[in-house]
Motif scaffolding. Structure first.
Motif, PDB file in Angstrom:
ATOM      1  N   SER A   1       0.858  -1.173   0.000  1.00  0.00           N
ATOM      2  CA  SER A   1       0.000   0.000   0.000  1.00  0.00           C
ATOM      3  C   SER A   1       0.903   1.233   0.000  1.00  0.00           C
ATOM      4  O   SER A   1       2.130   1.106  -0.081  1.00  0.00           O
ATOM      5  N   THR A   2       0.293   2.402   0.068  1.00  0.00           N
ATOM      6  CA  THR A   2       1.082   3.626   0.161  1.00  0.00           C
ATOM      7  C   THR A   2       0.695   4.370   1.432  1.00  0.00           C
ATOM      8  O   THR A   2      -0.416   4.211   1.947  1.00  0.00           O
ATOM      9  N   ARG A   3       1.598   5.169   1.901  1.00  0.00           N
ATOM     10  CA  ARG A   3       1.357   6.014   3.074  1.00  0.00           C
ATOM     11  C   ARG A   3       1.762   7.435   2.725  1.00  0.00           C
ATOM     12  O   ARG A   3       2.708   7.658   1.973  1.00  0.00           O
ATOM     13  N   ALA A   4       1.053   8.377   3.308  1.00  0.00           N
ATOM     14  CA  ALA A   4       1.329   9.793   3.054  1.00  0.00           C
ATOM     15  C   ALA A   4       2.381  10.298   4.038  1.00  0.00           C
ATOM     16  O   ALA A   4       2.343   9.961   5.226  1.00  0.00           O
ATOM     17  N   ARG A   5       3.306  11.059   3.526  1.00  0.00           N
ATOM     18  CA  ARG A   5       4.296  11.740   4.368  1.00  0.00           C
ATOM     19  C   ARG A   5       4.034  13.239   4.264  1.00  0.00           C
ATOM     20  O   ARG A   5       3.893  13.771   3.159  1.00  0.00           O
ATOM     21  N   ASP A   6       3.955  13.904   5.385  1.00  0.00           N
ATOM     22  CA  ASP A   6       3.697  15.340   5.404  1.00  0.00           C
ATOM     23  C   ASP A   6       4.916  16.120   4.931  1.00  0.00           C
ATOM     24  O   ASP A   6       6.052  15.624   4.996  1.00  0.00           O
ATOM     25  N   ALA A   7       4.679  17.344   4.502  1.00  0.00           N
ATOM     26  CA  ALA A   7       5.780  18.236   4.153  1.00  0.00           C
ATOM     27  C   ALA A   7       6.548  18.556   5.440  1.00  0.00           C
ATOM     28  O   ALA A   7       5.981  18.577   6.534  1.00  0.00           O
ATOM     29  N   ARG A   8       7.837  18.770   5.285  1.00  0.00           N
ATOM     30  CA  ARG A   8       8.658  19.047   6.468  1.00  0.00           C
ATOM     31  C   ARG A   8       9.866  19.862   6.060  1.00  0.00           C
ATOM     32  O   ARG A   8      10.135  20.068   4.884  1.00  0.00           O
TER      33      ARG A   8
ATOM     34  N   THR B   1      19.071  24.376   5.550  1.00  0.00           N
ATOM     35  CA  THR B   1      17.722  23.820   5.659  1.00  0.00           C
ATOM     36  C   THR B   1      17.069  23.801   4.283  1.00  0.00           C
ATOM     37  O   THR B   1      17.276  24.693   3.463  1.00  0.00           O
ATOM     38  N   VAL B   2      16.283  22.748   4.048  1.00  0.00           N
ATOM     39  CA  VAL B   2      15.645  22.535   2.751  1.00  0.00           C
ATOM     40  C   VAL B   2      14.183  22.158   2.994  1.00  0.00           C
ATOM     41  O   VAL B   2      13.883  21.360   3.888  1.00  0.00           O
ATOM     42  N   ALA B   3      13.280  22.697   2.185  1.00  0.00           N
ATOM     43  CA  ALA B   3      11.869  22.336   2.278  1.00  0.00           C
ATOM     44  C   ALA B   3      11.653  21.015   1.538  1.00  0.00           C
ATOM     45  O   ALA B   3      12.007  20.887   0.372  1.00  0.00           O
ATOM     46  N   VAL B   4      11.082  20.035   2.224  1.00  0.00           N
ATOM     47  CA  VAL B   4      10.783  18.737   1.625  1.00  0.00           C
ATOM     48  C   VAL B   4       9.273  18.672   1.433  1.00  0.00           C
ATOM     49  O   VAL B   4       8.514  18.842   2.393  1.00  0.00           O
TER      50      VAL B   4
ATOM     51  N   LYS C   1       4.633  13.774   0.212  1.00  0.00           N
ATOM     52  CA  LYS C   1       4.715  12.725  -0.804  1.00  0.00           C
ATOM     53  C   LYS C   1       4.086  11.451  -0.281  1.00  0.00           C
ATOM     54  O   LYS C   1       3.814  11.313   0.909  1.00  0.00           O
ATOM     55  N   ARG C   2       3.855  10.527  -1.200  1.00  0.00           N
ATOM     56  CA  ARG C   2       3.390   9.188  -0.853  1.00  0.00           C
ATOM     57  C   ARG C   2       4.563   8.236  -1.001  1.00  0.00           C
ATOM     58  O   ARG C   2       5.337   8.330  -1.944  1.00  0.00           O
ATOM     59  N   VAL C   3       4.658   7.295  -0.074  1.00  0.00           N
ATOM     60  CA  VAL C   3       5.745   6.316  -0.113  1.00  0.00           C
ATOM     61  C   VAL C   3       5.153   4.912  -0.055  1.00  0.00           C
ATOM     62  O   VAL C   3       4.100   4.697   0.544  1.00  0.00           O
TER      63      VAL C   3
END
Length: 92
Positions: free
Chosen positions: A52-59, A69-72, A75-77
């Motif tokens: 399945s996929t899981r959502a990762r929040d922006a960080r 520092t970098v904005a990530v 995304k779905r993983v």
């Protein structure tokens, strides 16, 4: 095990199929799993597990080389949950 090793093992176990046919079968199998996950679906193989996929929040991340520092982006993983039979065979 890598993909080519999988193809070789399946070809050895099925002498009626050419290696090219086995490669096509394996490619189709993986392509269908990928397409289903891309469509936000779930793929369950009984006794093996579920993809399945899981959502990762922006960080805010950090570049390890510069410390900047970098904005990530969000995304779905992919995620894999092993099935009951697989867990039992691993923990014999």
């Amino acid at each position: 095990m890598i993909r080519s090793e999988l193809v070789q093992l399946i070809a050895q176990d099925n002498p009626g199929l050419s290696q090219r046919d086995v490669e096509a079968i394996v490619s189709t199998f993986f392509d269908e799993i990928t397409a289903r996950l891309a469509a936000d679906g779930r793929v369950e193989l009984r006794g093996f597990g579920a993809f399945s996929t899981r959502a990762r929040d922006a960080r805010t991340g950090r570049n390890p080389r510069t410390g900047e520092t970098v904005a990530v982006q969000a995304k779905r993983v992919p995620y894999f949950k092993p099935g009951k039979e697989m867990r039992a065979r691993l923990n014999v």
